[in-house]
Design a protein around this motif. Sequence first.
Motif, short mmCIF file in Angstrom:
data_model
loop_
_atom_site.label_atom_id
_atom_site.label_comp_id
_atom_site.label_asym_id
_atom_site.label_seq_id
_atom_site.Cartn_x
_atom_site.Cartn_y
_atom_site.Cartn_z
N THR A 6 0.54 -1.20 -0.31
CA THR A 6 0.11 0.16 -0.16
C THR A 6 1.60 1.11 0.15
O THR A 6 0.28 2.84 -0.66
CB THR A 6 -0.99 -0.21 0.95
OG1 THR A 6 -0.51 0.02 2.44
CG2 THR A 6 -1.40 -1.10 1.53
N ARG A 8 3.14 3.97 -1.30
CA ARG A 8 3.63 4.61 -2.27
C ARG A 8 4.94 3.97 -3.09
O ARG A 8 5.29 3.51 -3.67
CB ARG A 8 3.51 5.56 -2.39
CG ARG A 8 1.64 6.65 -2.55
CD ARG A 8 1.48 7.83 -2.42
NE ARG A 8 0.34 8.32 -2.80
CZ ARG A 8 0.25 9.25 -3.22
NH1 ARG A 8 0.98 10.76 -3.57
NH2 ARG A 8 -1.63 9.37 -3.30
N PRO A 22 2.79 2.74 -15.41
CA PRO A 22 1.25 3.10 -14.42
C PRO A 22 0.38 3.07 -15.64
O PRO A 22 0.44 4.48 -16.19
CB PRO A 22 1.35 4.14 -13.61
CG PRO A 22 2.24 5.00 -13.66
CD PRO A 22 2.90 4.09 -14.31
N LEU A 37 -7.54 0.58 -13.45
CA LEU A 37 -6.15 0.92 -12.90
C LEU A 37 -5.21 -0.47 -13.72
O LEU A 37 -5.57 -1.20 -13.68
CB LEU A 37 -5.30 0.89 -11.67
CG LEU A 37 -6.33 2.33 -10.83
CD1 LEU A 37 -5.96 2.14 -9.16
CD2 LEU A 37 -5.61 3.59 -11.60
N TRP A 68 -2.24 7.90 -10.31
CA TRP A 68 -2.59 6.64 -10.47
C TRP A 68 -2.45 6.37 -9.22
O TRP A 68 -3.51 5.40 -8.55
CB TRP A 68 -1.42 5.59 -11.07
CG TRP A 68 -1.95 4.19 -11.32
CD1 TRP A 68 -2.13 3.96 -12.38
CD2 TRP A 68 -1.28 3.57 -10.56
NE1 TRP A 68 -1.34 2.05 -11.88
CE2 TRP A 68 -1.43 2.43 -10.66
CE3 TRP A 68 -0.77 3.51 -8.97
CZ2 TRP A 68 -1.16 0.83 -10.10
CZ3 TRP A 68 -0.13 2.04 -8.56
CH2 TRP A 68 -0.81 1.00 -9.30
N PHE A 69 -1.65 7.41 -7.51
CA PHE A 69 -1.87 6.88 -6.79
C PHE A 69 -2.89 7.13 -6.17
O PHE A 69 -4.06 6.29 -5.17
CB PHE A 69 -0.44 6.79 -5.65
CG PHE A 69 0.75 6.35 -5.48
CD1 PHE A 69 0.30 4.61 -5.72
CD2 PHE A 69 1.48 7.07 -6.19
CE1 PHE A 69 1.35 4.10 -5.84
CE2 PHE A 69 3.01 6.23 -6.22
CZ PHE A 69 3.14 5.05 -6.26
N LEU A 72 -6.42 4.32 -6.99
CA LEU A 72 -5.25 3.02 -6.04
C LEU A 72 -6.25 3.98 -4.46
O LEU A 72 -7.06 2.82 -4.37
CB LEU A 72 -4.23 3.11 -5.69
CG LEU A 72 -3.80 2.04 -5.41
CD1 LEU A 72 -4.08 0.95 -6.40
CD2 LEU A 72 -2.37 1.84 -5.18
N GLU A 73 -5.84 5.23 -3.79
CA GLU A 73 -6.39 4.84 -2.54
C GLU A 73 -7.67 5.28 -3.07
O GLU A 73 -7.90 4.98 -2.03
CB GLU A 73 -5.36 5.98 -2.25
CG GLU A 73 -3.51 5.63 -2.42
CD GLU A 73 -3.01 7.09 -1.49
OE1 GLU A 73 -3.25 8.00 -1.79
OE2 GLU A 73 -1.57 6.66 -1.62
N LEU A 77 -7.86 0.19 -2.84
CA LEU A 77 -7.03 -0.91 -3.69
C LEU A 77 -5.79 -0.84 -3.05
O LEU A 77 -5.26 -0.10 -2.20
CB LEU A 77 -6.27 -0.75 -4.61
CG LEU A 77 -8.17 -0.66 -5.54
CD1 LEU A 77 -8.94 -0.48 -7.12
CD2 LEU A 77 -9.50 -1.86 -5.52
N LEU A 79 -1.96 -3.12 -4.01
CA LEU A 79 -1.21 -4.45 -4.87
C LEU A 79 -0.79 -5.63 -4.40
O LEU A 79 0.27 -5.24 -3.62
CB LEU A 79 -0.25 -3.05 -5.62
CG LEU A 79 0.60 -4.16 -6.63
CD1 LEU A 79 -1.07 -3.93 -7.53
CD2 LEU A 79 1.32 -3.32 -7.14
N PHE A 95 -5.16 -6.41 -8.38
CA PHE A 95 -5.82 -5.50 -7.58
C PHE A 95 -6.19 -6.44 -6.29
O PHE A 95 -6.89 -6.89 -6.96
CB PHE A 95 -6.32 -4.08 -7.76
CG PHE A 95 -5.08 -3.60 -9.09
CD1 PHE A 95 -4.72 -2.93 -8.41
CD2 PHE A 95 -4.96 -3.79 -10.14
CE1 PHE A 95 -3.50 -2.04 -9.38
CE2 PHE A 95 -4.16 -3.36 -11.22
CZ PHE A 95 -3.38 -2.02 -10.57
N ARG A 98 -7.82 -2.92 0.37
CA ARG A 98 -6.92 -2.47 1.40
C ARG A 98 -7.17 -3.24 2.53
O ARG A 98 -6.47 -3.80 3.19
CB ARG A 98 -6.89 -0.97 1.43
CG ARG A 98 -5.75 -0.22 0.41
CD ARG A 98 -6.22 1.25 0.91
NE ARG A 98 -4.74 2.08 -0.39
CZ ARG A 98 -3.98 1.92 -0.05
NH1 ARG A 98 -2.74 2.01 1.01
NH2 ARG A 98 -3.63 2.65 -1.32
#
Length: 107
Positions: A6, A8, A22, A37, A68-69, A72-73, A77, A79, A95, A98
């Motif tokens: 999670t 970055r 990304p 993503l 992208w981050f 994701l947040e 999500l 990775l 993905f 979290r």
Amino acid sequence: MSQILTNREAIRQWVAARGGNPLMMDVPDGTHNRTILQLTFGQQALNAEGNEGPDRVGGFRLASWEEWFTALEEGGLALRVSDDPSGGNEAEFEFVSRDEEETTRSA
């Protein structure tokens, strides 16, 4: 074995070590857009011709890490990646929620 990332910088380092970048794609989802993503690895994916790569119209596009981050947040999500120190197969990621990362950490 795998690990869930999670952080970055940890994600960026894992992707960079495998020559990755990304990608994002916005698709209609009812009355709003949904962001998909993805990660791409190797120069071939960046230089694809026709409809094969991220440069196709309406397809995936290269994104900044910050953009992208954020997506994701916002999507909650993380990775999941191979923790093989030799690098392994760059396609070995997925993905995950979290929440799964929190469950794994507290187990």
